[in-house]
Design an enzyme around this catalytic site. Structure first.
Site, short mmCIF file in Angstrom:
data_model
loop_
_atom_site.label_atom_id
_atom_site.label_comp_id
_atom_site.label_asym_id
_atom_site.label_seq_id
_atom_site.Cartn_x
_atom_site.Cartn_y
_atom_site.Cartn_z
N GLU B 284 41.20 3.39 67.66
CA GLU B 284 40.57 4.34 66.73
C GLU B 284 39.45 3.67 65.94
OE1 GLU B 284 43.16 7.62 65.29
OE2 GLU B 284 42.70 6.73 63.35
N GLU B 287 36.62 3.34 68.18
CA GLU B 287 36.03 4.67 68.38
C GLU B 287 35.13 5.04 67.20
OE1 GLU B 287 38.87 7.86 68.86
OE2 GLU B 287 37.30 9.35 69.16
N CYS B 311 46.96 11.07 64.42
CA CYS B 311 48.34 10.57 64.58
C CYS B 311 49.39 11.61 64.30
CB CYS B 311 48.59 9.41 63.63
SG CYS B 311 47.42 8.09 63.81
N SER B 331 39.73 12.20 66.45
CA SER B 331 39.74 11.02 67.31
C SER B 331 40.45 11.40 68.61
CB SER B 331 40.49 9.89 66.61
OG SER B 331 40.93 8.95 67.56
N LYS B 370 56.76 15.89 66.38
CA LYS B 370 56.73 14.93 67.48
C LYS B 370 57.52 15.44 68.68
CE LYS B 370 54.45 11.44 65.63
NZ LYS B 370 53.15 11.06 66.19
N GLU B 373 55.10 17.44 70.39
CA GLU B 373 54.04 16.59 70.94
C GLU B 373 54.45 15.95 72.27
OE1 GLU B 373 53.28 12.81 68.99
OE2 GLU B 373 51.13 13.12 69.14
N GLU B 378 49.60 17.27 78.25
CA GLU B 378 48.65 16.15 78.34
C GLU B 378 49.36 14.80 78.25
OE1 GLU B 378 47.13 19.66 76.16
OE2 GLU B 378 48.55 18.17 75.49
N CYS B 527 53.91 10.57 56.55
CA CYS B 527 55.12 10.60 57.37
C CYS B 527 56.38 10.31 56.56
CB CYS B 527 55.02 9.58 58.49
SG CYS B 527 53.47 9.69 59.37
#
Lengths: 157, 597
Positions: B284, B287, B311, B331, B370, B373, B378, B527
């Site tokens: 990141e 990037e 994230c 990102s 999560k 996710e 993907e 988190c």
């Protein structure tokens, strides 16, 4: 007829693009379309920048904002205790038999929906029913049928 | 400005409190606990459950302590005969509309209503059972959240959470009277509506009406299956909160004990998401620098800035629903959880000579999103589902209890190698501002060759619980290859909680904000306040957890992601360099617009 999207846009234009306008906008849609379709609620959410669940919450709270399709004319018979004691059941039965629908249903020709309602404030002249915005007190089954007959005649689908 | 003091008596004890204080808070100061259900320290006052009723001398009716401000000369009784009887009836009435099948309930033992029922010795039903049979059909459509209306007492904490903290309003109060319920738009299943799966509603539900979809049995089955090699990764914020569920005070770090417990549970390898948090920083950070270069040097107008962190899967889904026009700002880095899965089933599997199809990757996460996710299509770049099961911190504590492990007495243990080494920069991923701080520690050093100019590497301006923070860092005396950044003020912003994120996004959209880099974490506090963390939560608890995270960082021998030796190694042996072809294949992803209504 206006598309739902244009209708909502017009109503929002007229009432303002704030949360405060939610009620008048919803009422405006019901006036035009008799109920709030899923599409209409989503349009309102979009225009007023609310969540769709929020719009649905308000729409489902109010008895006079329907979220399922309704007939052209909505009959609401008072179900509260005074009208009940004055023979509300006979009125319900008479209309139900004549229209061939039960409470909560809509006729095939989409002319009538039959509902009950809480107190309309006409206890001294019960039983009473509301057809659209019009109150009809001191009903008898015969009288109720005649009133509905009139509506049937003048309603064009 | 000082406020007027108001004098009152509670249970005959005098006290003076600031004007505007509620009876509930005044009583707390005198150490009288008044029970509450709809009240929550993170939310506005609702006053609808009524269990906090108290008697006020001279008043005809009992008052809800959470919603009644004190007044001069007031005399309050929190436990009079009238109060006790009323409160008991109120609990009985709530129970008459509640599916009290407690032994089968997921929240058994951690339910505010159950506690209250037990406290008031509620016996046989006094009132008719009014639970509707149809309400017992649970909504299990979401991979993250289970909704059970038969347990709902309509306190509306979830609705307020979703609106006030998250700005999503996936849930609303619909219908009225005996028909009233908490519902999505048109009562659609949760997986079909605009829900980010953040799980903040679960953290605040006082009953079992909203719970996480648990995968405990699936994970036990994998552990018991001799043909499977089960590796577990632990997210940064789990190590500072797990103890809360297992008899350890809030704010105490339990990293070593957690590792020991996981080994005892039978996982083949106990590894760390912190390793891939470091990897995330490498990718990141690079990037960001690449985007800046393309914008400033190449004058490439297709470059999108500000770049935003990726994230937090709740935040990602929020963005896909609410601001699809800003997806290019995100990102392309996968979250540390997903980077871990992809690396585990390729690089790591090769290293330890295990076939990827025989490997099961389990994550311990402070997060319910999560779970969604890991099921995204993907997230299968290893050729398999990269992460198989996600357990919340709460589910892990349940497994530890099931296994009969005395957590408090465990000897501390160390993560296995490889994929177990991490830096202080990785652990602060668990707190709002942490990803930003970690990225700055590395990016600044790449560009200037020097450490970030903050005492002990602690970048204070990006820390703290303010909803939206921003900071500006001047980049000076850069290395020759980064000369285009000389003298540039790097503007960054940080938001946590999706309602704050929304505010910040509106500013980005209108062009009012001029940031280069934005960190968003979907949950309040980051988190550490995630939807999978131990219940209860409050600003005070989150503050303690944040302190623990920064302590953990300060105590780490390595504080910067790029200095993690295992990171150096994985680039040398496997990935090449950040943003390499291989990195793109395994560690980066794309996003898709979703319906907004």
């Amino acid at each position: 007829m206006l598309t739902t999207e244009t209708l909502v846009k017009e109503l929002v234009e007229k009432n303002g693009r704030t949360r405060n306008s939610l009620m008048p906008v919803l009422q405006g849609i019901v006036r035009e379309q008799n109920y709030l379709s899923d599409e209409a609620m989503i349009c309102v959410a979009k225009e007023l920048d609310l969540s769709a669940a929020d719009v649905y919450g308000t729409a489902s709270f109010y008895s006079f904002l329907d979220t399922i399709p309704r007939g052209k004319n909505i009959i609401r018979i008072c179900k509260t205790i005074t009208c009940h004691m004055q023979g509300k059941d006979d009125i319900v039965n008479a209309l139900s038999n004549a229209l061939k629908i039960k409470i909560g249903e809509t006729t095939h020709d989409k002319k009538f929906t039959l509902l009950t309602t809480n107190c309309l404030g006409w206890c001294h002249k019960g039983p009473v029913m509301l057809v659209n915005d019009e109150v009809y007190p001191e009903l008898t089954p015969q009288k109720a049928l005649e009133i509905i007959e009139e509506y049937a005649k003048k309603t064009v689908i | 400005m000082s406020k007027y003091l108001v004098n009152l008596k509670i249970n005959n004890m005098p006290i003076a409190v600031e004007e505007g204080t509620t009876i509930l808070d005044a009583a707390k100061k005198l150490n009288f606990r008044i029970p509450t259900l709809c009240h929550h320290p993170d939310l506005t006052v609702a006053g609808n459950c009524r269990v906090c009723v108290v008697e006020v001398k001279g008043a005809k009716l009992l008052a809800a302590a959470c919603a009644t401000p004190v007044s001069e000369g007031m005399e309050v009784f929190t436990n009079s005969e009238k109060v006790r009887i009323a409160r008991k009836h109120i609990v009985e009435l709530l129970l008459s509309e509640h599916n009290s099948d407690c032994t089968k309930c997921y929240k058994n033992g951690n339910c505010e209503l159950q506690e209250l029922a037990s406290e008031y010795r509620i016996g046989d039903h006094v009132f008719l059972d009014l639970v509707r049979p149809e309400s017992k059909i649970q909504d299990i459509s979401s991979p993250s959240i289970v909704k059970d209306d038969s347990k709902c007492i309509r306190c509306q904490r979830c609705v307020r959470t979703c609106t006030e903290l998250q700005g999503v309003s996936a849930l609303a109060v619909v219908h009225k009277g005996d028909q009233q319920k908490i519902s999505t738009f048109l009562n659609k299943p949760l997986n079909e509506v605009v829900c980010t799966n953040c799980g903040q509603c679960i953290n605040r539900c006082p009953t079992g009406a909203l719970t996480e979809r648990n995968y405990i049995e699936e994970v036990w089955n994998a552990i018991y299956d001799p043909s499977k090699f089960v590796v577990v990764q632990t997210a940064p914020a789990t190590r500072i909160a797990l103890g809360e569920d297992l008899g350890i005070p809030v704010g105490e770090r339990v990293t070593g004990k957690m590792v020991a417990a996981l080994k005892k549970l039978g996982f083949n390898k106990v590894l760390d998401t912190d390793f891939t948090a470091d990897l995330t920083i490498m990718e990141e950070g690079t990037e960001l620098l690449t985007r800046l270069k393309r914008a400033l040097v190449d004058k490439d107008e297709t470059v999108v800035l500000p770049m935003m962190t990726s994230c937090s899967p709740g935040w990602i889904k929020f963005q896909e629903h609410i601001f699809p026009e800003l997806l290019d700002n995100l990102s392309t880095c996968k979250s540390p959880q997903q980077m871990f899965g992809a690396v585990a089933k390729t690089y790591y599997a090769d290293k330890i000579n295990i076939k990827a199809q025989d490997m099961v990757v389990v994550s311990i996460m402070p997060c319910t999103a999560k779970k969604f996710e890991c099921e995204r299509p993907e997230m299968r770049d290893s050729g398999y589902q990269d992460v198989d099961y996600v357990l919340t911190t709460r589910e892990l504590s349940m497994m530890i209890r099931q296994a009969g492990i005395d957590f408090c007495k465990l000897e501390e243990d160390h993560y296995d190698s490889i994929l177990g080494e991490s830096s202080g920069a990785a652990v602060i991923f668990g707190a709002t501002g942490g990803v930003m701080e970690a990225a700055l520690r590395t990016a600044y050093e790449i560009v200037t060759g020097r450490e970030v100019p903050f005492t002990n590497l602690n970048i204070q301006p990006v820390r703290g619980m303010e909803g939206i923070k921003d900071a500006s860092i001047k980049i000076k005396n850069v290395k020759p290859e980064w000369s285009f950044l000389e003298g540039v003020d790097l503007n960054v912003a940080i938001a946590h909680g999706l309602a704050n994120a929304r505010q910040l996004m509106e500013k980005v959209k209108s062009g009012e904000a001029n940031y280069h880099f934005i960190e968003i974490m979907g949950c309040p506090g980051g988190c550490l306040g995630g939807g999978g963390q131990p219940i209860p939560t409050s600003p005070e608890i989150r503050k303690k957890r944040a302190e623990a995270i920064y302590e953990e960082d300060a105590g780490m021998p390595i504080r910067k992601s790029h200095e993690n030796p295992e990171i150096v190694e994985i680039y040398k042996q496997f990935l090449g360099e950040p943003l390499s072809h291989k990195s793109h294949d395994l560690l980066h992803t794309h996003y898709k617009p979703r319906h907004r209504y």
